[in-house]
Design a protein around this motif. Structure first.
Motif, PDB file in Angstrom:
ATOM      1  N   VAL A   1      -5.480   2.494 -20.705  1.00  0.00           N
ATOM      2  CA  VAL A   1      -5.117   3.196 -21.939  1.00  0.00           C
ATOM      3  C   VAL A   1      -3.792   3.972 -21.806  1.00  0.00           C
ATOM      4  CG1 VAL A   1      -6.455   5.260 -21.338  1.00  0.00           C
ATOM      5  CG2 VAL A   1      -6.126   4.701 -23.724  1.00  0.00           C
ATOM      6  N   ASP A   2      -3.476   4.374 -20.579  1.00  0.00           N
ATOM      7  CA  ASP A   2      -2.289   5.214 -20.396  1.00  0.00           C
ATOM      8  C   ASP A   2      -0.992   4.430 -20.286  1.00  0.00           C
ATOM      9  OD1 ASP A   2      -3.540   7.780 -20.293  1.00  0.00           O
ATOM     10  OD2 ASP A   2      -4.452   7.114 -18.424  1.00  0.00           O
ATOM     11  N   PHE A   3      -1.097   3.110 -20.137  1.00  0.00           N
ATOM     12  CA  PHE A   3       0.121   2.355 -19.873  1.00  0.00           C
ATOM     13  C   PHE A   3       1.102   2.428 -21.052  1.00  0.00           C
ATOM     14  CE2 PHE A   3       2.585  -1.614 -19.063  1.00  0.00           C
ATOM     15  CZ  PHE A   3       3.107  -1.228 -17.845  1.00  0.00           C
ATOM     16  N   TYR A   4       0.572   2.346 -22.286  1.00  0.00           N
ATOM     17  CA  TYR A   4       1.475   2.371 -23.447  1.00  0.00           C
ATOM     18  C   TYR A   4       1.468   3.690 -24.219  1.00  0.00           C
ATOM     19  CZ  TYR A   4       2.451  -2.532 -22.796  1.00  0.00           C
ATOM     20  OH  TYR A   4       2.877  -3.718 -22.274  1.00  0.00           O
ATOM     21  N   SER A   5       0.416   4.519 -24.026  1.00  0.00           N
ATOM     22  CA  SER A   5       0.320   5.713 -24.881  1.00  0.00           C
ATOM     23  C   SER A   5       1.506   6.665 -24.653  1.00  0.00           C
ATOM     24  CB  SER A   5      -1.014   6.433 -24.685  1.00  0.00           C
ATOM     25  OG  SER A   5      -1.148   6.861 -23.352  1.00  0.00           O
ATOM     26  N   GLY A   6       1.953   6.796 -23.402  1.00  0.00           N
ATOM     27  CA  GLY A   6       3.084   7.687 -23.116  1.00  0.00           C
ATOM     28  C   GLY A   6       4.357   7.228 -23.823  1.00  0.00           C
TER      29      GLY A   6
ATOM     30  N   LYS B   1     -13.161  -3.273 -15.368  1.00  0.00           N
ATOM     31  CA  LYS B   1     -12.621  -4.167 -14.351  1.00  0.00           C
ATOM     32  C   LYS B   1     -12.095  -5.461 -14.989  1.00  0.00           C
ATOM     33  CE  LYS B   1     -13.325  -1.321 -11.011  1.00  0.00           C
ATOM     34  NZ  LYS B   1     -12.210  -0.537 -10.513  1.00  0.00           N
ATOM     35  N   ASN B   2     -12.075  -5.534 -16.286  1.00  0.00           N
ATOM     36  CA  ASN B   2     -11.360  -6.628 -16.952  1.00  0.00           C
ATOM     37  C   ASN B   2     -10.727  -6.077 -18.213  1.00  0.00           C
ATOM     38  OD1 ASN B   2     -13.392  -6.283 -18.721  1.00  0.00           O
ATOM     39  ND2 ASN B   2     -14.441  -8.183 -18.278  1.00  0.00           N
ATOM     40  N   TYR B   3      -9.504  -5.895 -18.257  1.00  0.00           N
ATOM     41  CA  TYR B   3      -8.723  -5.323 -19.359  1.00  0.00           C
ATOM     42  C   TYR B   3      -9.409  -4.129 -20.029  1.00  0.00           C
ATOM     43  CZ  TYR B   3      -4.401  -5.819 -21.875  1.00  0.00           C
ATOM     44  OH  TYR B   3      -3.143  -5.630 -22.324  1.00  0.00           O
ATOM     45  N   ASP B   4      -8.720  -3.031 -20.095  1.00  0.00           N
ATOM     46  CA  ASP B   4      -9.175  -1.841 -20.814  1.00  0.00           C
ATOM     47  C   ASP B   4      -9.023  -2.161 -22.310  1.00  0.00           C
ATOM     48  OD1 ASP B   4      -9.335   0.615 -22.072  1.00  0.00           O
ATOM     49  OD2 ASP B   4      -8.206   1.694 -20.518  1.00  0.00           O
ATOM     50  N   PRO B   5     -10.144  -2.243 -23.059  1.00  0.00           N
ATOM     51  CA  PRO B   5     -10.030  -2.669 -24.472  1.00  0.00           C
ATOM     52  C   PRO B   5      -9.118  -1.745 -25.279  1.00  0.00           C
ATOM     53  CG  PRO B   5     -12.223  -1.790 -24.000  1.00  0.00           C
ATOM     54  CD  PRO B   5     -11.519  -1.903 -22.693  1.00  0.00           C
ATOM     55  N   ARG B   6      -9.007  -0.497 -24.859  1.00  0.00           N
ATOM     56  CA  ARG B   6      -8.162   0.454 -25.597  1.00  0.00           C
ATOM     57  C   ARG B   6      -6.680   0.101 -25.444  1.00  0.00           C
ATOM     58  NH1 ARG B   6     -10.228   5.662 -22.537  1.00  0.00           N
ATOM     59  NH2 ARG B   6      -9.715   4.240 -20.857  1.00  0.00           N
ATOM     60  N   ALA B   7      -6.326  -0.490 -24.286  1.00  0.00           N
ATOM     61  CA  ALA B   7      -4.915  -0.813 -24.033  1.00  0.00           C
ATOM     62  C   ALA B   7      -4.406  -1.864 -25.017  1.00  0.00           C
ATOM     63  CB  ALA B   7      -4.741  -1.294 -22.601  1.00  0.00           C
ATOM     64  N   ARG B   8      -5.287  -2.830 -25.358  1.00  0.00           N
ATOM     65  CA  ARG B   8      -4.866  -3.896 -26.277  1.00  0.00           C
ATOM     66  C   ARG B   8      -4.519  -3.298 -27.650  1.00  0.00           C
ATOM     67  NH1 ARG B   8      -8.958  -7.550 -25.521  1.00  0.00           N
ATOM     68  NH2 ARG B   8      -7.729  -8.562 -23.925  1.00  0.00           N
ATOM     69  N   ILE B   9      -5.380  -2.400 -28.123  1.00  0.00           N
ATOM     70  CA  ILE B   9      -5.179  -1.792 -29.450  1.00  0.00           C
ATOM     71  C   ILE B   9      -3.901  -0.931 -29.435  1.00  0.00           C
ATOM     72  CG2 ILE B   9      -6.208  -0.218 -31.144  1.00  0.00           C
ATOM     73  CD1 ILE B   9      -8.953  -1.021 -29.994  1.00  0.00           C
TER      74      ILE B   9
ATOM     75  N   GLY C   1       0.814  -1.222   0.000  1.00  0.00           N
ATOM     76  CA  GLY C   1       0.000   0.000   0.000  1.00  0.00           C
ATOM     77  C   GLY C   1       0.845   1.270   0.000  1.00  0.00           C
ATOM     78  N   GLU C   2       2.136   1.150  -0.326  1.00  0.00           N
ATOM     79  CA  GLU C   2       3.010   2.329  -0.307  1.00  0.00           C
ATOM     80  C   GLU C   2       3.055   3.044  -1.658  1.00  0.00           C
ATOM     81  OE1 GLU C   2       6.837   0.879   0.877  1.00  0.00           O
ATOM     82  OE2 GLU C   2       6.008  -0.028   2.692  1.00  0.00           O
ATOM     83  N   ALA C   3       2.610   2.345  -2.713  1.00  0.00           N
ATOM     84  CA  ALA C   3       2.646   2.965  -4.049  1.00  0.00           C
ATOM     85  C   ALA C   3       1.540   2.353  -4.892  1.00  0.00           C
ATOM     86  CB  ALA C   3       4.005   2.709  -4.707  1.00  0.00           C
ATOM     87  N   ARG C   4       1.233   3.005  -6.000  1.00  0.00           N
ATOM     88  CA  ARG C   4       0.284   2.435  -6.962  1.00  0.00           C
ATOM     89  C   ARG C   4       1.018   2.161  -8.263  1.00  0.00           C
ATOM     90  NH1 ARG C   4      -6.024   3.703  -6.739  1.00  0.00           N
ATOM     91  NH2 ARG C   4      -6.214   2.801  -4.679  1.00  0.00           N
ATOM     92  N   LEU C   5       0.593   1.135  -8.944  1.00  0.00           N
ATOM     93  CA  LEU C   5       1.187   0.855 -10.242  1.00  0.00           C
ATOM     94  C   LEU C   5       0.494   1.755 -11.250  1.00  0.00           C
ATOM     95  CD1 LEU C   5       3.365  -1.105 -10.813  1.00  0.00           C
ATOM     96  CD2 LEU C   5       1.682  -2.821 -11.428  1.00  0.00           C
ATOM     97  N   MET C   6       1.222   2.741 -11.764  1.00  0.00           N
ATOM     98  CA  MET C   6       0.602   3.709 -12.667  1.00  0.00           C
ATOM     99  C   MET C   6       0.263   3.039 -14.001  1.00  0.00           C
ATOM    100  SD  MET C   6      -0.112   6.221 -11.349  1.00  0.00           S
ATOM    101  CE  MET C   6      -0.136   6.914  -9.834  1.00  0.00           C
ATOM    102  N   GLY C   7      -0.872   3.432 -14.579  1.00  0.00           N
ATOM    103  CA  GLY C   7      -1.288   2.813 -15.836  1.00  0.00           C
ATOM    104  C   GLY C   7      -1.995   1.485 -15.626  1.00  0.00           C
ATOM    105  N   PHE C   8      -2.283   1.182 -14.361  1.00  0.00           N
ATOM    106  CA  PHE C   8      -3.022  -0.048 -14.047  1.00  0.00           C
ATOM    107  C   PHE C   8      -4.320   0.296 -13.343  1.00  0.00           C
ATOM    108  CE2 PHE C   8      -1.108  -4.275 -14.559  1.00  0.00           C
ATOM    109  CZ  PHE C   8      -0.015  -3.905 -15.325  1.00  0.00           C
TER     110      PHE C   8
END
Ligand SMILES: CC(C)(COP(=O)(O)OP(=O)(O)OC[C@H]1O[C@@H](n2cnc3c(N)ncnc32)[C@H](O)[C@@H]1OP(=O)(O)O)[C@@H](O)C(=O)NCCC(=O)NCCS
Length: 301
Positions: free
Chosen positions: A240-245, A189-197, A176-183
């Motif tokens: 969606v933000d995990f790969y766009s950056g 609540k089951n895979y962001d469809p935009r992330a796959r594309i 609980g000390e950090a969050r995984l950004m882009g997750f």
């Protein structure tokens, strides 16, 4: 000319916010939103101005002369040209990068009542002109909890530095000390469809630009997290933000341009939502009520 008056290190998102708001002063007819022809004209105008203001904000910050729009190029091709054209007479647009930007803008165009879209609707409900309402939406997107997540992903990957430090981060996240950004996502609540594309497109972009060194880290992090009970149980998947950056960075956009690009893509969605509201015969001015929980009676001495 008013672009030139911003300080050299002004954040490009602040420049965008102010210049979009200032557009209302150029078009005296803008507040006449009830007239369909005029309304459509202002909407097209704003969509058309966004790449120019985006590129000019960037070039001002870089101390580079502005590069003017080229009507023979596509929407995203023109943006690339205005951003990156140097002394060459005609900028050669790379079709893969042009398509990637198009795809990113389409995926970012609309996402129901997110913070900036509700700002657009709320401000627009007073029947102000679309430029002023869009300036409010840009203000909302400026905040790190909304438009800043892909930047946070890049910062996180840079901080990790090398794959052998991933387990340490995962342990900190679980504690609980950090969050995984882009997750994770408020709605998906089951895979962001935009992330796959976006992930597929990222690979095509890296064939042109060379592999972003942070990609290996991102892939490894994703693989570890998708196997880990903590993330599986909580249904935390890349968003969606995990790969766009990573894509934007590989294409040469500095990190503080990421929210500006987000705003550019979302302008179409903001305007569609705004017009839907203007056309709603039951629409009234936004006026949330408030429950008073203060003192019943106070005496002044
Ligand atoms: C997007 C986000 C705000 C959605 O939050 P949410 O739907 O309200 O999820 P919650 O805050 O209710 O979290 C549910 C659980 O998952 C955990 N969790 C959620 N996102 C997490 C993340 N990115 N990393 C680690 N743990 C996370 C929470 O700690 C919570 O655990 P708990 O039940 O043990 O307390 C959240 O997932 C987040 O902060 N993600 C990182 C930032 C980001 O990428 N934002 C861009 C979104 S497009």
């Amino acid at each position: 000319h008013f672009m030139d008056e911003f300080h050299h290190d002004a954040h490009p998102m602040g420049i965008l916010l102010s210049t979009v708001g200032a557009l209302s002063t150029f078009y005296p007819n803008a507040p006449n939103v009830a007239d369909p022809v005029n309304r459509r004209l202002q909407m097209v105008r704003l969509i058309a101005k966004m790449p120019t203001l985006t590129a000019f904000a960037y070039r001002h910050r870089m101390g580079m002369p502005y590069s003017y729009p080229d009507n023979n190029l596509s929407y995203t091709g023109n943006l690339l040209s205005m951003m990156f054209k140097m002394a060459e007479p005609k900028y050669e647009v790379n079709p893969v990068l042009e398509k990637a930007l198009n795809l990113l803008f389409i995926l970012h165009a609309d996402h129901e009542q997110n913070c900036s879209t509700s700002a657009m609707r709320s401000v627009g409900s007073s029947r102000t002109d679309p430029y002023s309402a869009a300036a409010a939406a840009i203000g909302a997107l400026y905040g790190p909890l909304h438009g800043g997540a892909n930047e946070a992903v890049l910062r996180m990957l840079r901080n990790i530095g090398s794959p052998d430090r991933i387990p340490h981060l995962i342990e900190r996240v679980k504690a609980g000390e950090a969050r995984l950004m882009g997750f994770g996502h408020r709605v998906y609540k089951n895979y962001d469809p935009r992330a796959r594309i976006i992930k597929e497109m990222a690979n095509k972009v890296f064939e042109v630009t060379g592999r972003n060194p942070l990609l290996e880290l991102a892939l490894e992090l994703e693989a570890i997290a998708l196997e880990d009970e903590y993330f599986v149980e909580r249904k935390l998947y890349p968003n969606v933000d995990f790969y766009s950056g990573l894509i934007y960075q590989s294409m040469g956009f500095p990190v503080d341009m990421f929210p500006v690009l987000f705003a550019l893509g979302r302008t179409v969605g903001w305007l569609a939502q705004w017009e839907e509201m203007v056309l709603d015969s039951e629409q009234k001015i936004a006026r949330p009520r408030q429950i008073y929980t203060g003192h019943d009676l106070r005496h002044l001495e």
